[in-house]
Design a protein around this motif. Structure first.
Motif, short mmCIF file in Angstrom:
data_model
loop_
_atom_site.label_atom_id
_atom_site.label_comp_id
_atom_site.label_asym_id
_atom_site.label_seq_id
_atom_site.Cartn_x
_atom_site.Cartn_y
_atom_site.Cartn_z
N ALA A 132 -10.63 4.12 -4.31
CA ALA A 132 -9.33 3.62 -3.84
C ALA A 132 -8.75 2.73 -4.93
N PRO A 187 0.78 -1.24 0.00
CA PRO A 187 0.00 0.00 0.00
C PRO A 187 0.81 1.28 0.00
N LEU A 230 -6.97 -4.88 6.33
CA LEU A 230 -6.21 -3.76 6.89
C LEU A 230 -5.38 -4.26 8.06
N MET A 284 -3.37 -3.71 2.72
CA MET A 284 -4.64 -3.00 2.56
C MET A 284 -5.24 -3.43 1.21
N ALA A 294 -6.19 6.91 -2.49
CA ALA A 294 -7.50 6.60 -1.91
C ALA A 294 -8.06 7.87 -1.29
N LEU A 351 -3.04 6.11 6.46
CA LEU A 351 -4.44 6.19 6.88
C LEU A 351 -4.67 5.33 8.11
N MET A 352 -4.13 4.11 8.10
CA MET A 352 -4.29 3.22 9.25
C MET A 352 -3.61 3.80 10.48
N ASP A 412 -11.55 -2.52 1.50
CA ASP A 412 -11.52 -2.19 2.93
C ASP A 412 -11.04 -0.75 3.16
N THR A 413 -10.14 -0.27 2.32
CA THR A 413 -9.70 1.12 2.44
C THR A 413 -10.84 2.07 2.13
N SER A 452 -8.32 -2.38 -1.69
CA SER A 452 -9.06 -1.17 -2.07
C SER A 452 -10.44 -1.14 -1.43
N VAL A 471 -0.17 5.03 1.62
CA VAL A 471 -1.58 4.99 2.01
C VAL A 471 -1.73 4.27 3.35
#
Length: 456
Positions: free
Chosen positions: A410, A165, A255, A274, A394, A171-172, A278-279, A276, A168
């Motif tokens: 995403a 990922p 994730l 990750m 995303a 984000l998590m 679930d993101t 797309s 990105v």
């Protein structure tokens, strides 16, 4: 042939929403991706080349702008050896941010024309055997991974190796930090003393800043040092395992922020995963859909209250101030012949100088973006990422007009900075190099054009 968002396949009716009376989104997305012919990119570091041997597989985000320039300047790039990996999701939203329809598409050597993913009423699928990215295995195993991400999917009808990922993943990280804020363990104004031991090339040395500043730097200009500090903060608070479990409990099973180094927040490797879908679901929650957005695997309603309203506002504010408007958008290069136009969104004012050009953390883009801002149709609160064999973007698209389009998009792919277009011009001296094939910008533009027509 011309590329347009095309038609057919079954769409999914989502929780509490009427099914839109139009042709299926997933098949439209598949045909669009197929029509863009991602397999026509060129590889600047094919498997046996000297360039390939120098590319890292751990802490790969330590690659620099100079590395991008070096790859772009390779004398004789070769055609890509096999069909690229792509994983793309669009979730359409109503005026209140609730999901209406979704579409997810996978492309790989196993599915060279792309394949649509069956998604249920909970924006979930059990039809895919998700695998970790494997740098060498992508070539050796024809794009099929060996390490499962979600257990118990051995007999799933589809099999896909998730692209790494890249940034990105932040984000998590930031979602996890805001969970600590909401629990009262820290505040945005808490000063965190980051003391890495050992110091890593990815993360850099010691710093001391308020949490809100680390988060701003992590999300708006993708600072690796700030993100390492936030990851170490999560480790210090014993919050990494609970964060990964929270993703599982919410039904966001791909994730996973795993195997990072508690001593410095580094060691970003292929075990960070990750998808797309679930993101996009996570972004739908951050966007603030009211009511039950979907149900978790145990039947529990999942709502926007996974984060407080204040935390969601802060998160969205930072994503809307993204400086690196690349991949699905290209507006930092407003009016350039290359790359192609992407999502037609507005650049945040904080990055625009008196001459209208964009500078982000010292990186100059060299184009006056004011004409594009004047014509902008949407905002795009998003996070991008790149390494040599990973490209990711995303975010949440909202029409500037009151009743226009709203959707989450995403896209993850292995077509990172290592891959270039045959028509790519030389990088202008002193400017930031374009990090992706322009086919991603074309994809973003086509998705947005379709969503504009749908909302009109």
């Amino acid at each position: 042939m011309s590329v347009a968002l095309a038609v057919t396949a079954a769409a999914v009716s989502l929780p509490g929403q009427a099914q839109a009376a139009s042709e299926p989104l997933a098949e439209k997305l598949r045909r669009t991706i197929d029509g863009l012919r991602f397999q026509e990119v060129l590889d600047t570091a094919p498997p046996a080349s000297p360039q390939a041997k120098r590319l890292p597989t751990v802490d790969r985000e330590r690659q620099t702008t100079a590395d991008v320039r070096r790859l772009a300047a390779t004398a004789a790039p070769q055609p890509i050896s096999q069909q690229p990996q792509l994983d793309a999701t669009v979730i359409e939203l109503d005026g209140k941010g609730r999901p209406i329809r979704s579409g997810t598409v996978l492309m790989s050597p196993l599915y060279p024309k792309g394949v649509t993913v069956p998604v249920d009423r909970n924006l979930s699928t059990t039809s895919v055997r998700w695998r970790q990215w494997d740098d060498k295995g992508w070539y050796a195993n024809k794009g099929q991974g060996t390490i499962d991400v979600v257990p118990g999917r051995e007999n799933a009808p589809l099999d896909h190796m998730l692209a790494y990922p890249a940034s990105v993943l932040k984000l998590m990280v930031n979602f996890g930090v805001l969970r600590l804020v909401d629990k009262g363990e820290i505040t945005l104004d808490t000063v965190y003393d980051y003391r890495p031991d050992p110091v890593s090339p990815l993360c850099g040395g010691a710093t001391s800043k308020p949490v809100r500043q680390y988060m701003d730097e992590s999300l708006t200009w993708s600072s690796n040092g700030a993100s390492c500090a936030l990851i170490k903060l999560l480790h210090d608070r014993g919050a990494i395992d609970p964060l990964n479990q929270a993703f599982q409990d919410l039904g966001l099973r791909t994730l996973q922020l795993k195997n990072t180094n508690p001593a410095n927040g580094g060691r970003w490797s292929n075990s960070v995963t990750m998808s797309s879908l679930d993101t996009a679901k996570l972004l739908t929650l951050i966007n603030g859909a009211p009511g039950t957005v979907w149900r978790a695997p145990d039947g529990t309603p999942v709502t926007r209250n996974v984060l407080s309203a204040a935390s969601r506002r802060f998160f969205l504010e930072k994503l809307s101030q993204q400086g690196f408007n690349d991949m699905l958008s290209s507006v930092n290069r407003c009016g350039a012949a290359y790359p192609a136009p992407g999502i037609p969104h507005k650049v945040a004012d904080r990055w625009i100088g008196p001459d209208g050009t964009v500078t982000v953390n010292g990186q100059k883009f060299g184009r006056d973006v004011r004409p594009c801002n004047a014509k902008a149709e949407v905002t795009f609160a998003h996070k991008t990422g790149w390494v040599n064999n990973s490209a990711a973007d995303a975010g949440i698209v909202r029409s500037i007009s009151k009743n226009g389009r709203r959707y989450v998009v995403a896209v993850f792919s292995n077509l990172g900075t290592q891959y270039v277009d045959a028509n790519r011009p030389a990088v202008e001296p002193g400017t930031y190099p374009y990090s992706y094939t322009e086919k991603f910008a074309k994809l973003g533009n086509l998705i947005d054009a379709y969503e504009r027509r749908r909302a009109s």
